[in-house]
Design a protein around this motif. Structure first.
Motif, PDB file in Angstrom:
ATOM      1  N   ILE A   1     -50.696  -3.104  15.478  1.00  0.00           N
ATOM      2  CA  ILE A   1     -49.555  -2.515  16.305  1.00  0.00           C
ATOM      3  C   ILE A   1     -50.190  -1.462  17.391  1.00  0.00           C
ATOM      4  O   ILE A   1     -50.020  -1.277  18.367  1.00  0.00           O
ATOM      5  N   PHE A   2     -51.301  -0.706  16.775  1.00  0.00           N
ATOM      6  CA  PHE A   2     -51.962   0.256  17.484  1.00  0.00           C
ATOM      7  C   PHE A   2     -52.639  -0.339  18.613  1.00  0.00           C
ATOM      8  O   PHE A   2     -52.763   0.214  19.757  1.00  0.00           O
ATOM      9  N   THR A   3     -53.275  -1.565  18.532  1.00  0.00           N
ATOM     10  CA  THR A   3     -53.938  -2.086  19.594  1.00  0.00           C
ATOM     11  C   THR A   3     -53.018  -2.374  20.801  1.00  0.00           C
ATOM     12  O   THR A   3     -53.286  -2.447  22.030  1.00  0.00           O
ATOM     13  N   LYS A   4     -51.675  -3.004  20.262  1.00  0.00           N
ATOM     14  CA  LYS A   4     -50.750  -3.157  21.358  1.00  0.00           C
ATOM     15  C   LYS A   4     -50.161  -1.973  21.926  1.00  0.00           C
ATOM     16  O   LYS A   4     -49.906  -1.982  23.307  1.00  0.00           O
ATOM     17  N   ILE A   5     -50.268  -1.037  21.380  1.00  0.00           N
ATOM     18  CA  ILE A   5     -49.903   0.391  21.923  1.00  0.00           C
ATOM     19  C   ILE A   5     -50.845   0.669  23.067  1.00  0.00           C
ATOM     20  O   ILE A   5     -50.855   1.031  24.050  1.00  0.00           O
ATOM     21  N   ILE A   6     -52.221   0.537  22.791  1.00  0.00           N
ATOM     22  CA  ILE A   6     -53.440   1.032  23.465  1.00  0.00           C
ATOM     23  C   ILE A   6     -53.259   0.230  24.721  1.00  0.00           C
ATOM     24  O   ILE A   6     -53.761   0.656  25.689  1.00  0.00           O
TER      25      ILE A   6
ATOM     26  N   ASP B   1     -46.658  10.111  16.394  1.00  0.00           N
ATOM     27  CA  ASP B   1     -46.296   9.221  15.340  1.00  0.00           C
ATOM     28  C   ASP B   1     -44.672   9.011  15.498  1.00  0.00           C
ATOM     29  O   ASP B   1     -44.081  10.235  15.660  1.00  0.00           O
ATOM     30  N   ILE B   2     -44.087   7.767  15.453  1.00  0.00           N
ATOM     31  CA  ILE B   2     -42.857   7.801  15.833  1.00  0.00           C
ATOM     32  C   ILE B   2     -41.948   8.280  14.400  1.00  0.00           C
ATOM     33  O   ILE B   2     -40.728   8.515  14.389  1.00  0.00           O
ATOM     34  N   ASN B   3     -42.478   8.497  13.193  1.00  0.00           N
ATOM     35  CA  ASN B   3     -42.042   9.051  12.266  1.00  0.00           C
ATOM     36  C   ASN B   3     -42.586  10.419  11.846  1.00  0.00           C
ATOM     37  O   ASN B   3     -43.191  10.735  10.807  1.00  0.00           O
TER      38      ASN B   3
ATOM     39  N   GLU C   1     -54.992   8.037   5.526  1.00  0.00           N
ATOM     40  CA  GLU C   1     -54.488   7.246   4.486  1.00  0.00           C
ATOM     41  C   GLU C   1     -54.691   5.856   4.682  1.00  0.00           C
ATOM     42  O   GLU C   1     -55.296   5.055   4.354  1.00  0.00           O
ATOM     43  N   GLY C   2     -53.837   5.429   5.729  1.00  0.00           N
ATOM     44  CA  GLY C   2     -54.145   4.078   6.319  1.00  0.00           C
ATOM     45  C   GLY C   2     -53.510   2.703   5.520  1.00  0.00           C
ATOM     46  O   GLY C   2     -54.058   1.765   5.867  1.00  0.00           O
ATOM     47  N   MET C   3     -52.542   3.126   4.682  1.00  0.00           N
ATOM     48  CA  MET C   3     -52.058   1.952   3.972  1.00  0.00           C
ATOM     49  C   MET C   3     -50.986   1.195   4.542  1.00  0.00           C
ATOM     50  O   MET C   3     -50.609   0.020   4.171  1.00  0.00           O
ATOM     51  N   GLU C   4     -50.523   2.019   5.850  1.00  0.00           N
ATOM     52  CA  GLU C   4     -49.410   1.030   6.551  1.00  0.00           C
ATOM     53  C   GLU C   4     -49.813   0.002   7.659  1.00  0.00           C
ATOM     54  O   GLU C   4     -49.525  -0.937   7.767  1.00  0.00           O
ATOM     55  N   VAL C   5     -50.839   0.691   8.383  1.00  0.00           N
ATOM     56  CA  VAL C   5     -51.236   0.089   9.481  1.00  0.00           C
ATOM     57  C   VAL C   5     -52.679  -0.209   9.546  1.00  0.00           C
ATOM     58  O   VAL C   5     -53.504   0.880   9.217  1.00  0.00           O
ATOM     59  N   PRO C   6     -53.185  -1.305   9.417  1.00  0.00           N
ATOM     60  CA  PRO C   6     -54.589  -1.856   9.227  1.00  0.00           C
ATOM     61  C   PRO C   6     -55.487  -1.703  10.716  1.00  0.00           C
ATOM     62  O   PRO C   6     -55.905  -2.551  10.993  1.00  0.00           O
TER      63      PRO C   6
ATOM     64  N   VAL D   1     -56.365   8.863  12.294  1.00  0.00           N
ATOM     65  CA  VAL D   1     -56.349  10.078  11.832  1.00  0.00           C
ATOM     66  C   VAL D   1     -54.979  10.728  12.173  1.00  0.00           C
ATOM     67  O   VAL D   1     -54.402  10.608  13.113  1.00  0.00           O
ATOM     68  N   HIS D   2     -54.144  11.081  11.159  1.00  0.00           N
ATOM     69  CA  HIS D   2     -53.030  11.788  11.415  1.00  0.00           C
ATOM     70  C   HIS D   2     -53.259  13.281  11.463  1.00  0.00           C
ATOM     71  O   HIS D   2     -54.113  13.955  10.775  1.00  0.00           O
ATOM     72  N   LEU D   3     -52.840  13.926  12.542  1.00  0.00           N
ATOM     73  CA  LEU D   3     -52.871  15.317  13.026  1.00  0.00           C
ATOM     74  C   LEU D   3     -51.689  15.783  12.606  1.00  0.00           C
ATOM     75  O   LEU D   3     -50.586  15.609  13.390  1.00  0.00           O
TER      76      LEU D   3
HETATM   77  P1  5GP Z   1     -50.564   5.105   7.389  1.00  0.00           P
HETATM   78  O1  5GP Z   1     -51.159   3.638   7.853  1.00  0.00           O
HETATM   79  O2  5GP Z   1     -51.766   6.155   7.418  1.00  0.00           O
HETATM   80  O3  5GP Z   1     -49.868   5.029   6.106  1.00  0.00           O
HETATM   81  O4  5GP Z   1     -49.473   5.494   8.518  1.00  0.00           O
HETATM   82  C1  5GP Z   1     -49.165   4.738   9.603  1.00  0.00           C
HETATM   83  C2  5GP Z   1     -48.341   5.640  10.524  1.00  0.00           C
HETATM   84  O5  5GP Z   1     -47.906   4.966  12.031  1.00  0.00           O
HETATM   85  C3  5GP Z   1     -47.122   6.044  10.023  1.00  0.00           C
HETATM   86  O6  5GP Z   1     -46.813   7.480  10.175  1.00  0.00           O
HETATM   87  C4  5GP Z   1     -46.127   5.437  11.064  1.00  0.00           C
HETATM   88  O7  5GP Z   1     -44.715   6.219  11.219  1.00  0.00           O
HETATM   89  C5  5GP Z   1     -46.885   5.088  12.332  1.00  0.00           C
HETATM   90  N1  5GP Z   1     -46.524   3.990  12.985  1.00  0.00           N
HETATM   91  C6  5GP Z   1     -45.986   2.728  12.636  1.00  0.00           C
HETATM   92  N2  5GP Z   1     -45.718   2.022  13.643  1.00  0.00           N
HETATM   93  C7  5GP Z   1     -45.761   2.847  14.810  1.00  0.00           C
HETATM   94  C8  5GP Z   1     -45.377   2.713  16.200  1.00  0.00           C
HETATM   95  O8  5GP Z   1     -45.013   1.367  16.482  1.00  0.00           O
HETATM   96  N3  5GP Z   1     -45.571   3.673  17.032  1.00  0.00           N
HETATM   97  C9  5GP Z   1     -46.056   4.889  16.639  1.00  0.00           C
HETATM   98  N4  5GP Z   1     -46.133   5.664  17.403  1.00  0.00           N
HETATM   99  N5  5GP Z   1     -46.308   4.989  15.152  1.00  0.00           N
HETATM  100  C10 5GP Z   1     -46.048   4.178  14.251  1.00  0.00           C
END
Ligand code: 5GP
Length: 132
Positions: free
Chosen positions: A4-9, A29-31, A85-90, A94-96
């Motif tokens: 999803i991040f490559t698609k954003i880039i 970050d959207i959340n 952390e990186g457990m949600e998006v592979p 870095v979260h700031l």
């Molecule tokens: P982690 O992989 O470190 O657990 O967190 C992934 C982060 O990516 C989460 O804080 C989540 O809110 C964010 N995230 C997931 N999908 C999207 C998206 O489509 N757009 C944006 N801006 N952030 C996203």
């Protein structure tokens, strides 16, 4: 499949962009944990941050520093926290997390409601404060 991040880039999915250079990209970050919570990613898609080549990892941290100092200047934080952390998006990132007061909870999973208009404003304010 592209992350999803490559698609954003690549501009296939919209984001509140803050800054980019040839190798790195920063967006909100959207959340958000707090207003201005930003993600910084290498454009090269690698899942685990410690699988990045040394120079890419170093560059990621240097780019994150520039963005964090921009966050501090633009938003009047007491500092900006860093979470990896990186457990949600592979796709390594870095979260700031802007910290506005002593004792502010700073952990993934905490969500602050921020309107679309404020997200746009935050991205602009931070983007302008990031030094090239
Ligand atoms: P982690 O992989 O470190 O657990 O967190 C992934 C982060 O990516 C989460 O804080 C989540 O809110 C964010 N995230 C997931 N999908 C999207 C998206 O489509 N757009 C944006 N801006 N952030 C996203």
């Amino acid at each position: 499949m592209a992350s999803i991040f490559t698609k954003i880039i690549n501009g296939e999915i919209p984001c509140y962009k803050i800054a980019e250079d040839d190798s790195y990209f920063a967006f909100l970050d959207i959340n958000p944990i707090s207003e201005g919570h930003t993600l910084v990613v290498p454009k090269k898609e690698v899942d685990y941050i410690f699988d990045l080549e040394d120079e890419v990892l170093t560059g990621l941290m240097n780019f994150s520093k520039k963005v964090a100092l921009g966050i501090d200047e633009a938003l009047g934080t007491i500092r900006t926290g860093v979470i990896v952390e990186g457990m949600e998006v592979p796709h390594a990132h870095v979260h700031l997390v802007p910290i506005y007061f002593e004792g502010q909870p700073v952990s993934l999973g905490r969500k602050t409601e921020v309107s679309k208009e404020r997200m746009e404003e935050l991205a602009q304010l931070i983007g302008k404060a990031v030094k090239a």
